[in-house]
Motif scaffolding. Structure first.
Motif, PDB file in Angstrom:
ATOM      1  N   GLY A 184     -33.625  -3.612 119.644  1.00  0.00           N
ATOM      2  CA  GLY A 184     -32.207  -3.888 119.789  1.00  0.00           C
ATOM      3  C   GLY A 184     -31.552  -4.271 118.473  1.00  0.00           C
ATOM      4  N   ARG A 185     -32.345  -4.688 117.504  1.00  0.00           N
ATOM      5  CA  ARG A 185     -31.823  -5.083 116.197  1.00  0.00           C
ATOM      6  C   ARG A 185     -31.911  -3.953 115.165  1.00  0.00           C
ATOM      7  NH1 ARG A 185     -34.648 -11.083 115.512  1.00  0.00           N
ATOM      8  NH2 ARG A 185     -33.831 -12.004 117.456  1.00  0.00           N
ATOM      9  N   TRP A 186     -32.485  -2.837 115.548  1.00  0.00           N
ATOM     10  CA  TRP A 186     -32.705  -1.768 114.578  1.00  0.00           C
ATOM     11  C   TRP A 186     -31.407  -1.119 114.111  1.00  0.00           C
ATOM     12  CZ3 TRP A 186     -37.405   1.085 117.258  1.00  0.00           C
ATOM     13  CH2 TRP A 186     -38.539   0.261 117.163  1.00  0.00           C
ATOM     14  N   ASP A 187     -30.388  -1.104 114.973  1.00  0.00           N
ATOM     15  CA  ASP A 187     -29.135  -0.423 114.623  1.00  0.00           C
ATOM     16  C   ASP A 187     -28.553  -0.930 113.309  1.00  0.00           C
ATOM     17  OD1 ASP A 187     -29.279   1.137 116.855  1.00  0.00           O
ATOM     18  OD2 ASP A 187     -27.246   0.688 117.545  1.00  0.00           O
ATOM     19  N   SER A 188     -28.632  -2.225 113.078  1.00  0.00           N
ATOM     20  CA  SER A 188     -28.019  -2.804 111.887  1.00  0.00           C
ATOM     21  C   SER A 188     -28.950  -2.806 110.678  1.00  0.00           C
ATOM     22  CB  SER A 188     -27.580  -4.249 112.178  1.00  0.00           C
ATOM     23  OG  SER A 188     -28.698  -5.034 112.557  1.00  0.00           O
ATOM     24  N   ARG A 189     -30.209  -2.403 110.888  1.00  0.00           N
ATOM     25  CA  ARG A 189     -31.196  -2.510 109.803  1.00  0.00           C
ATOM     26  C   ARG A 189     -31.690  -1.160 109.286  1.00  0.00           C
ATOM     27  NH1 ARG A 189     -35.903  -6.176 111.888  1.00  0.00           N
ATOM     28  NH2 ARG A 189     -36.637  -5.714 109.787  1.00  0.00           N
ATOM     29  N   PHE A 190     -31.734  -0.160 110.153  1.00  0.00           N
ATOM     30  CA  PHE A 190     -32.400   1.084 109.775  1.00  0.00           C
ATOM     31  C   PHE A 190     -31.498   2.006 108.973  1.00  0.00           C
ATOM     32  CE2 PHE A 190     -36.081   1.553 113.030  1.00  0.00           C
ATOM     33  CZ  PHE A 190     -36.557   0.308 112.641  1.00  0.00           C
ATOM     34  N   LYS A 191     -32.098   2.668 108.012  1.00  0.00           N
ATOM     35  CA  LYS A 191     -31.461   3.734 107.254  1.00  0.00           C
ATOM     36  C   LYS A 191     -32.343   4.967 107.373  1.00  0.00           C
ATOM     37  CE  LYS A 191     -29.512   0.516 103.861  1.00  0.00           C
ATOM     38  NZ  LYS A 191     -29.436   0.156 102.421  1.00  0.00           N
ATOM     39  N   ASP A 192     -31.760   6.133 107.113  1.00  0.00           N
ATOM     40  CA  ASP A 192     -32.566   7.353 107.147  1.00  0.00           C
ATOM     41  C   ASP A 192     -33.500   7.351 105.945  1.00  0.00           C
ATOM     42  OD1 ASP A 192     -31.578   8.501 109.472  1.00  0.00           O
ATOM     43  OD2 ASP A 192     -29.851   9.344 108.447  1.00  0.00           O
ATOM     44  N   ARG A 193     -34.747   7.060 106.196  1.00  0.00           N
ATOM     45  CA  ARG A 193     -35.717   7.046 105.107  1.00  0.00           C
ATOM     46  C   ARG A 193     -37.116   7.204 105.669  1.00  0.00           C
ATOM     47  NH1 ARG A 193     -36.883   0.849 103.078  1.00  0.00           N
ATOM     48  NH2 ARG A 193     -37.217  -0.077 105.141  1.00  0.00           N
ATOM     49  N   GLU A 194     -38.007   7.614 104.807  1.00  0.00           N
ATOM     50  CA  GLU A 194     -39.411   7.729 105.150  1.00  0.00           C
ATOM     51  C   GLU A 194     -40.144   6.511 104.625  1.00  0.00           C
ATOM     52  OE1 GLU A 194     -42.775  10.732 103.732  1.00  0.00           O
ATOM     53  OE2 GLU A 194     -41.383  11.641 105.174  1.00  0.00           O
ATOM     54  N   ILE A 195     -40.850   5.837 105.502  1.00  0.00           N
ATOM     55  CA  ILE A 195     -41.576   4.641 105.111  1.00  0.00           C
ATOM     56  C   ILE A 195     -42.971   5.058 104.674  1.00  0.00           C
ATOM     57  CG2 ILE A 195     -42.327   2.341 105.832  1.00  0.00           C
ATOM     58  CD1 ILE A 195     -40.321   2.590 108.152  1.00  0.00           C
ATOM     59  N   THR A 196     -43.317   4.778 103.430  1.00  0.00           N
ATOM     60  CA  THR A 196     -44.647   5.114 102.930  1.00  0.00           C
ATOM     61  C   THR A 196     -45.557   3.927 103.190  1.00  0.00           C
ATOM     62  OG1 THR A 196     -43.702   6.490 101.204  1.00  0.00           O
ATOM     63  CG2 THR A 196     -45.995   5.822 100.941  1.00  0.00           C
ATOM     64  N   LEU A 197     -46.556   4.135 104.016  1.00  0.00           N
ATOM     65  CA  LEU A 197     -47.464   3.068 104.401  1.00  0.00           C
ATOM     66  C   LEU A 197     -48.897   3.445 104.069  1.00  0.00           C
ATOM     67  CD1 LEU A 197     -45.994   2.224 107.894  1.00  0.00           C
ATOM     68  CD2 LEU A 197     -45.776   0.841 105.855  1.00  0.00           C
ATOM     69  N   SER A 198     -49.658   2.482 103.626  1.00  0.00           N
ATOM     70  CA  SER A 198     -51.090   2.688 103.417  1.00  0.00           C
ATOM     71  C   SER A 198     -51.795   2.273 104.701  1.00  0.00           C
ATOM     72  CB  SER A 198     -51.596   1.846 102.249  1.00  0.00           C
ATOM     73  OG  SER A 198     -50.954   2.220 101.057  1.00  0.00           O
ATOM     74  N   PRO A 199     -52.580   3.170 105.304  1.00  0.00           N
ATOM     75  CA  PRO A 199     -53.294   2.796 106.525  1.00  0.00           C
ATOM     76  C   PRO A 199     -54.137   1.553 106.290  1.00  0.00           C
ATOM     77  CG  PRO A 199     -53.452   5.145 106.132  1.00  0.00           C
ATOM     78  CD  PRO A 199     -52.841   4.549 104.910  1.00  0.00           C
ATOM     79  N   LYS A 200     -54.174   0.688 107.294  1.00  0.00           N
ATOM     80  CA  LYS A 200     -54.924  -0.559 107.173  1.00  0.00           C
ATOM     81  C   LYS A 200     -56.420  -0.304 107.280  1.00  0.00           C
ATOM     82  CE  LYS A 200     -51.081  -2.960 109.391  1.00  0.00           C
ATOM     83  NZ  LYS A 200     -50.647  -3.734 110.551  1.00  0.00           N
TER      84      LYS A 200
END
Length: 297
Positions: free
Chosen positions: A281-297
């Motif tokens: 419900g809080r994502w609307d004000s936080r998200f931008k169009d982008r790719e999140i680069t994550l290192s697998p844990k």
């Protein structure tokens, strides 16, 4: 003789060490990897995929001129996460996680009319779990549309492998389908999709997945082939409906493991989703169009 025994013993030890190291390597390689953000995580088998990426998608509410532009509704989505991947079978797939509503349901429905409509239909289907009819006894060519968050400018031409599934996070409906805009389009197999759409147990989050799949008995898979090209006949609507019904039954009878990728592996993948403190419900004000680069844990 004593020298030969030492050599044999040394060779045996080296072989045992090699087997041990190989086994350890296989065990390490089999360890699941995890990708996640914003309270959403997905555990997956790295051997099954060549790429796995997570993307943020910004909110795109309906514009003031909706519904004058009937196609614009397909672009109206709340902020959501997309986990996109490519399988070792060179087929693409993705899992979308999005809010199923909010504190103000009427505002949500106004901003995302088609999403709200589909989620409501999905909730009703998972609650009632009706028997999904197959085939077209009336001779019509288009199958009954099941709820989908993957909006296309086309209709589901057939449904197969329909079932309700239970996961650790909630329940979902799964089915095999293909989309077309007219009654004599591509043969079954081209753009064949396996879809899973579900809701978390508290109804707060929707999980929508779609994977490209193939099967050796779906002859349209190898290349773009129309039904006419495949059968050598110019089919009328009734004949086309009969063809789709045969393909529904044929693919429905095939084991899940006979598809590429295996349908059970997609079930296992979705069962690896976890929600810990996710607040979409809080994502609307936080998200931008982008790719999140994550290192697998």
């Amino acid at each position: 003789m004593r020298f030969e025994n030492h050599v044999a013993c040394d060779s045996t030890m080296r072989l045992m060490c090699f087997v041990f190291l190989l086994t350890c390597g296989q065990l390490v390689a089999a360890e699941p990897q995890t990708i996640g953000a914003h309270g959403v995580s997905l555990a997956y088998d790295p051997a099954a995929f060549t790429t796995v990426k997570m993307r943020e998608r910004a909110a795109k509410p309906a514009k003031a001129d909706y519904p004058a532009n009937v196609f614009a509704v397909a672009e109206t989505f709340p902020a959501h996460l997309v986990i996109a991947m490519r399988t070792r079978y060179q087929h693409y797939g993705g899992v979308t996680v999005l809010p199923a509503g909010g504190e103000r349901p009427e505002r949500y429905a106004k901003a995302y009319p088609r999403v709200a409509e589909q989620i409501q239909a999905l909730e009703q289907l998972l609650k009632e779990r009706p028997k999904i009819p197959k085939g077209r006894s009336e001779g019509g060519w288009q199958a009954q549309d099941l709820p989908t968050l993957r909006f296309k400018n086309a209709g589901q031409t057939f449904l197969s492998k329909v079932e309700c599934l239970t996961f650790g996070w909630g329940s979902a409906v799964a089915y095999l389908s293909q989309y077309a805009q007219d009654a004599s389009d591509w043969a079954v197999g081209y753009n064949l999709a396996y879809e899973i759409h579900g809701l978390t147990s508290d109804g707060a989050i929707c999980v929508s997945a779609e994977f490209e799949v193939a099967h050796r008995l779906a002859p349209g898979n190898e290349q773009k082939r129309s039904v006419e090209e495949l059968t050598g006949k110019n089919l009328n609507d009734r004949q086309y409906a009969d063809y789709l019904s045969r393909m529904e039954g044929l693919l429905d009878a095939q084991p899940n493991e006979s598809f590429q990728p295996p349908l059970n592996s997609i079930h296992d993948l979705l069962n690896g989703i976890e929600f810990r403190g996710a607040k979409p419900g809080r994502w609307d004000s936080r998200f931008k169009d982008r790719e999140i680069t994550l290192s697998p844990k």
